[in-house]
Scaffold this motif. Structure first.
Motif, PDB file in Angstrom:
ATOM      1  N   ALA A   1      73.925  35.158  47.756  1.00  0.00           N
ATOM      2  CA  ALA A   1      72.803  34.775  46.896  1.00  0.00           C
ATOM      3  C   ALA A   1      71.603  34.392  47.756  1.00  0.00           C
ATOM      4  O   ALA A   1      71.748  33.792  48.820  1.00  0.00           O
ATOM      5  CB  ALA A   1      73.189  33.609  45.999  1.00  0.00           C
ATOM      6  N   MET A   2      70.421  34.760  47.271  1.00  0.00           N
ATOM      7  CA  MET A   2      69.158  34.325  47.864  1.00  0.00           C
ATOM      8  C   MET A   2      68.471  33.465  46.823  1.00  0.00           C
ATOM      9  O   MET A   2      68.392  33.852  45.655  1.00  0.00           O
ATOM     10  CB  MET A   2      68.260  35.522  48.188  1.00  0.00           C
ATOM     11  N   ALA A   3      67.987  32.310  47.224  1.00  0.00           N
ATOM     12  CA  ALA A   3      67.287  31.431  46.286  1.00  0.00           C
ATOM     13  C   ALA A   3      65.929  31.049  46.866  1.00  0.00           C
ATOM     14  O   ALA A   3      65.809  30.752  48.056  1.00  0.00           O
ATOM     15  CB  ALA A   3      68.104  30.183  45.990  1.00  0.00           C
ATOM     16  N   PHE A   4      64.939  31.066  45.994  1.00  0.00           N
ATOM     17  CA  PHE A   4      63.580  30.686  46.348  1.00  0.00           C
ATOM     18  C   PHE A   4      63.270  29.391  45.599  1.00  0.00           C
ATOM     19  O   PHE A   4      63.281  29.369  44.373  1.00  0.00           O
ATOM     20  CB  PHE A   4      62.604  31.803  45.975  1.00  0.00           C
TER      21      PHE A   4
ATOM     22  N   LYS B   1      57.650  25.685  49.781  1.00  0.00           N
ATOM     23  CA  LYS B   1      58.702  26.665  49.487  1.00  0.00           C
ATOM     24  C   LYS B   1      59.861  26.535  50.478  1.00  0.00           C
ATOM     25  O   LYS B   1      59.668  26.275  51.660  1.00  0.00           O
ATOM     26  CB  LYS B   1      58.169  28.092  49.597  1.00  0.00           C
ATOM     27  N   VAL B   2      61.056  26.753  49.945  1.00  0.00           N
ATOM     28  CA  VAL B   2      62.268  26.831  50.768  1.00  0.00           C
ATOM     29  C   VAL B   2      63.031  28.054  50.296  1.00  0.00           C
ATOM     30  O   VAL B   2      63.127  28.313  49.094  1.00  0.00           O
ATOM     31  CB  VAL B   2      63.141  25.560  50.637  1.00  0.00           C
ATOM     32  N   VAL B   3      63.571  28.809  51.235  1.00  0.00           N
ATOM     33  CA  VAL B   3      64.392  29.977  50.908  1.00  0.00           C
ATOM     34  C   VAL B   3      65.774  29.749  51.499  1.00  0.00           C
ATOM     35  O   VAL B   3      65.903  29.368  52.663  1.00  0.00           O
ATOM     36  CB  VAL B   3      63.783  31.279  51.469  1.00  0.00           C
TER      37      VAL B   3
ATOM     38  N   VAL C   1      62.510  19.092  42.978  1.00  0.00           N
ATOM     39  CA  VAL C   1      62.678  20.536  42.802  1.00  0.00           C
ATOM     40  C   VAL C   1      61.982  20.938  41.507  1.00  0.00           C
ATOM     41  O   VAL C   1      62.344  20.479  40.432  1.00  0.00           O
ATOM     42  CB  VAL C   1      64.179  20.919  42.741  1.00  0.00           C
ATOM     43  N   ARG C   2      60.961  21.786  41.620  1.00  0.00           N
ATOM     44  CA  ARG C   2      60.232  22.263  40.451  1.00  0.00           C
ATOM     45  C   ARG C   2      60.844  23.560  39.915  1.00  0.00           C
ATOM     46  O   ARG C   2      60.927  23.763  38.702  1.00  0.00           O
ATOM     47  CB  ARG C   2      58.766  22.499  40.783  1.00  0.00           C
ATOM     48  N   GLU C   3      61.268  24.448  40.829  1.00  0.00           N
ATOM     49  CA  GLU C   3      61.786  25.744  40.385  1.00  0.00           C
ATOM     50  C   GLU C   3      62.774  26.290  41.396  1.00  0.00           C
ATOM     51  O   GLU C   3      62.605  26.113  42.598  1.00  0.00           O
ATOM     52  CB  GLU C   3      60.629  26.731  40.207  1.00  0.00           C
ATOM     53  N   ILE C   4      63.807  26.932  40.859  1.00  0.00           N
ATOM     54  CA  ILE C   4      64.757  27.689  41.677  1.00  0.00           C
ATOM     55  C   ILE C   4      64.836  29.083  41.071  1.00  0.00           C
ATOM     56  O   ILE C   4      65.076  29.225  39.877  1.00  0.00           O
ATOM     57  CB  ILE C   4      66.169  27.064  41.677  1.00  0.00           C
ATOM     58  N   CYS C   5      64.628  30.088  41.887  1.00  0.00           N
ATOM     59  CA  CYS C   5      64.759  31.477  41.442  1.00  0.00           C
ATOM     60  C   CYS C   5      65.820  32.122  42.335  1.00  0.00           C
ATOM     61  O   CYS C   5      65.613  32.279  43.534  1.00  0.00           O
ATOM     62  CB  CYS C   5      63.420  32.196  41.571  1.00  0.00           C
ATOM     63  N   THR C   6      66.970  32.456  41.737  1.00  0.00           N
ATOM     64  CA  THR C   6      68.120  32.922  42.503  1.00  0.00           C
ATOM     65  C   THR C   6      68.460  34.372  42.173  1.00  0.00           C
ATOM     66  O   THR C   6      68.476  34.766  41.015  1.00  0.00           O
ATOM     67  CB  THR C   6      69.348  32.038  42.210  1.00  0.00           C
ATOM     68  N   MET C   7      68.743  35.126  43.221  1.00  0.00           N
ATOM     69  CA  MET C   7      69.200  36.511  43.066  1.00  0.00           C
ATOM     70  C   MET C   7      70.604  36.616  43.661  1.00  0.00           C
ATOM     71  O   MET C   7      70.800  36.290  44.830  1.00  0.00           O
ATOM     72  CB  MET C   7      68.256  37.471  43.771  1.00  0.00           C
ATOM     73  N   PHE C   8      71.555  37.016  42.830  1.00  0.00           N
ATOM     74  CA  PHE C   8      72.939  37.185  43.258  1.00  0.00           C
ATOM     75  C   PHE C   8      73.216  38.663  43.483  1.00  0.00           C
ATOM     76  O   PHE C   8      72.674  39.517  42.787  1.00  0.00           O
ATOM     77  CB  PHE C   8      73.908  36.676  42.180  1.00  0.00           C
ATOM     78  N   ASP C   9      74.095  38.975  44.414  1.00  0.00           N
ATOM     79  CA  ASP C   9      74.539  40.348  44.636  1.00  0.00           C
ATOM     80  C   ASP C   9      75.602  40.667  43.591  1.00  0.00           C
ATOM     81  O   ASP C   9      76.804  40.585  43.840  1.00  0.00           O
ATOM     82  CB  ASP C   9      75.087  40.497  46.050  1.00  0.00           C
ATOM     83  N   MET C  10      75.126  41.001  42.384  1.00  0.00           N
ATOM     84  CA  MET C  10      76.021  41.196  41.249  1.00  0.00           C
ATOM     85  C   MET C  10      76.880  42.448  41.386  1.00  0.00           C
ATOM     86  O   MET C  10      78.005  42.477  40.893  1.00  0.00           O
ATOM     87  CB  MET C  10      75.220  41.249  39.941  1.00  0.00           C
ATOM     88  N   GLU C  11      76.386  43.483  42.044  1.00  0.00           N
ATOM     89  CA  GLU C  11      77.183  44.707  42.193  1.00  0.00           C
ATOM     90  C   GLU C  11      78.400  44.454  43.081  1.00  0.00           C
ATOM     91  O   GLU C  11      79.496  44.908  42.785  1.00  0.00           O
ATOM     92  CB  GLU C  11      76.330  45.850  42.731  1.00  0.00           C
TER      93      GLU C  11
ATOM     94  N   VAL D   1      79.785  26.502  48.043  1.00  0.00           N
ATOM     95  CA  VAL D   1      78.571  27.226  48.389  1.00  0.00           C
ATOM     96  C   VAL D   1      78.219  26.879  49.827  1.00  0.00           C
ATOM     97  O   VAL D   1      78.004  25.712  50.164  1.00  0.00           O
ATOM     98  CB  VAL D   1      77.403  26.872  47.441  1.00  0.00           C
ATOM     99  N   VAL D   2      78.214  27.900  50.674  1.00  0.00           N
ATOM    100  CA  VAL D   2      77.902  27.738  52.088  1.00  0.00           C
ATOM    101  C   VAL D   2      76.484  28.244  52.316  1.00  0.00           C
ATOM    102  O   VAL D   2      76.185  29.403  52.009  1.00  0.00           O
ATOM    103  CB  VAL D   2      78.901  28.528  52.969  1.00  0.00           C
ATOM    104  N   VAL D   3      75.617  27.381  52.823  1.00  0.00           N
ATOM    105  CA  VAL D   3      74.246  27.789  53.126  1.00  0.00           C
ATOM    106  C   VAL D   3      74.260  28.464  54.495  1.00  0.00           C
ATOM    107  O   VAL D   3      74.545  27.831  55.509  1.00  0.00           O
ATOM    108  CB  VAL D   3      73.277  26.589  53.111  1.00  0.00           C
ATOM    109  N   GLU D   4      73.944  29.759  54.492  1.00  0.00           N
ATOM    110  CA  GLU D   4      73.946  30.546  55.725  1.00  0.00           C
ATOM    111  C   GLU D   4      72.622  30.379  56.479  1.00  0.00           C
ATOM    112  O   GLU D   4      72.604  30.293  57.695  1.00  0.00           O
ATOM    113  CB  GLU D   4      74.174  32.032  55.417  1.00  0.00           C
ATOM    114  N   GLU D   5      71.520  30.379  55.727  1.00  0.00           N
ATOM    115  CA  GLU D   5      70.174  30.239  56.296  1.00  0.00           C
ATOM    116  C   GLU D   5      69.341  29.385  55.362  1.00  0.00           C
ATOM    117  O   GLU D   5      69.502  29.461  54.138  1.00  0.00           O
ATOM    118  CB  GLU D   5      69.482  31.600  56.440  1.00  0.00           C
ATOM    119  N   CYS D   6      68.439  28.599  55.931  1.00  0.00           N
ATOM    120  CA  CYS D   6      67.527  27.775  55.143  1.00  0.00           C
ATOM    121  C   CYS D   6      66.193  27.764  55.888  1.00  0.00           C
ATOM    122  O   CYS D   6      66.119  27.288  57.023  1.00  0.00           O
ATOM    123  CB  CYS D   6      68.102  26.375  54.988  1.00  0.00           C
ATOM    124  N   VAL D   7      65.154  28.307  55.243  1.00  0.00           N
ATOM    125  CA  VAL D   7      63.840  28.445  55.869  1.00  0.00           C
ATOM    126  C   VAL D   7      62.811  27.786  54.958  1.00  0.00           C
ATOM    127  O   VAL D   7      62.859  27.970  53.736  1.00  0.00           O
ATOM    128  CB  VAL D   7      63.483  29.940  56.075  1.00  0.00           C
ATOM    129  N   ALA D   8      61.880  27.036  55.556  1.00  0.00           N
ATOM    130  CA  ALA D   8      60.870  26.338  54.759  1.00  0.00           C
ATOM    131  C   ALA D   8      59.468  26.645  55.273  1.00  0.00           C
ATOM    132  O   ALA D   8      59.258  26.808  56.486  1.00  0.00           O
ATOM    133  CB  ALA D   8      61.113  24.839  54.795  1.00  0.00           C
TER     134      ALA D   8
END
Length: 147
Positions: free
Chosen positions: A106-109, A77-79, A118-128, A66-73
């Motif tokens: 993938a984008m993770a919040f 919150k961290v995205v 870490v309390r919560e991770i909400c991840t959206m994958f490009d499934m298509e 898993v390569v982190v392309e961007e990390c914003v805080a």
């Protein structure tokens, strides 16, 4: 905690869990009320379920990176925008093995506690895109939006 501390914690979690498979160490970074939510699985997962899912995926994709392309805080919150790279060698989560190297965006919040857990991770994958790379049927966005 500083925003850099928050980003460091998230990167450490990704490295321990997804890249190295050190789930016991990654789970130590979780709060007691940790939840993982994802477009990849249909229900929220507590820490042990998250660890089991990562283990299953890493077993099917032993060379996963898993390569982190961007990390914003900001605040607690961290995205992250990441790319998962690997080959599915054995069936996993209903997907067949493939000899192709997959690249999945993938984008993770992330929500962190004041104690830097870490309390919560909400991840959206490009499934298509993932399904297309596997040669599986995909649907256009307009088609999905219609009843």
């Amino acid at each position: 905690m500083s925003l850099d501390d928050n980003k460091r914690l998230v990167r450490q979690h990704i490295e321990l869990s997804w890249n190295r498979g050190h789930l016991a160490l990654a789970e130590k970074l979780h709060s007691k009320d940790f939840l993982y939510k994802s477009s990849f699985v249909g229900h929220p997962m507590a820490s042990p379920e998250f660890a089991a899912m990562v283990t299953q995926i890493r077993t099917a994709m032993p060379e996963l990176e898993v390569v982190v392309e961007e990390c914003v805080a900001e605040g607690d919150k961290v995205v992250t925008w990441s790319t998962l790279i690997g080959t599915i060698e054995t069936p996993a989560l209903g997907y067949p093995p493939s000899d192709k190297v997959m690249s999945i965006s993938a984008m993770a919040f992330w929500t962190l506690t004041p104690g830097l857990q870490v309390r919560e991770i909400c991840t959206m994958f490009d499934m298509e895109s993932f399904r297309a790379q596997l040669g599986l049927a995909t649907r256009t966005y307009a088609e999905k939006a219609l009843p």
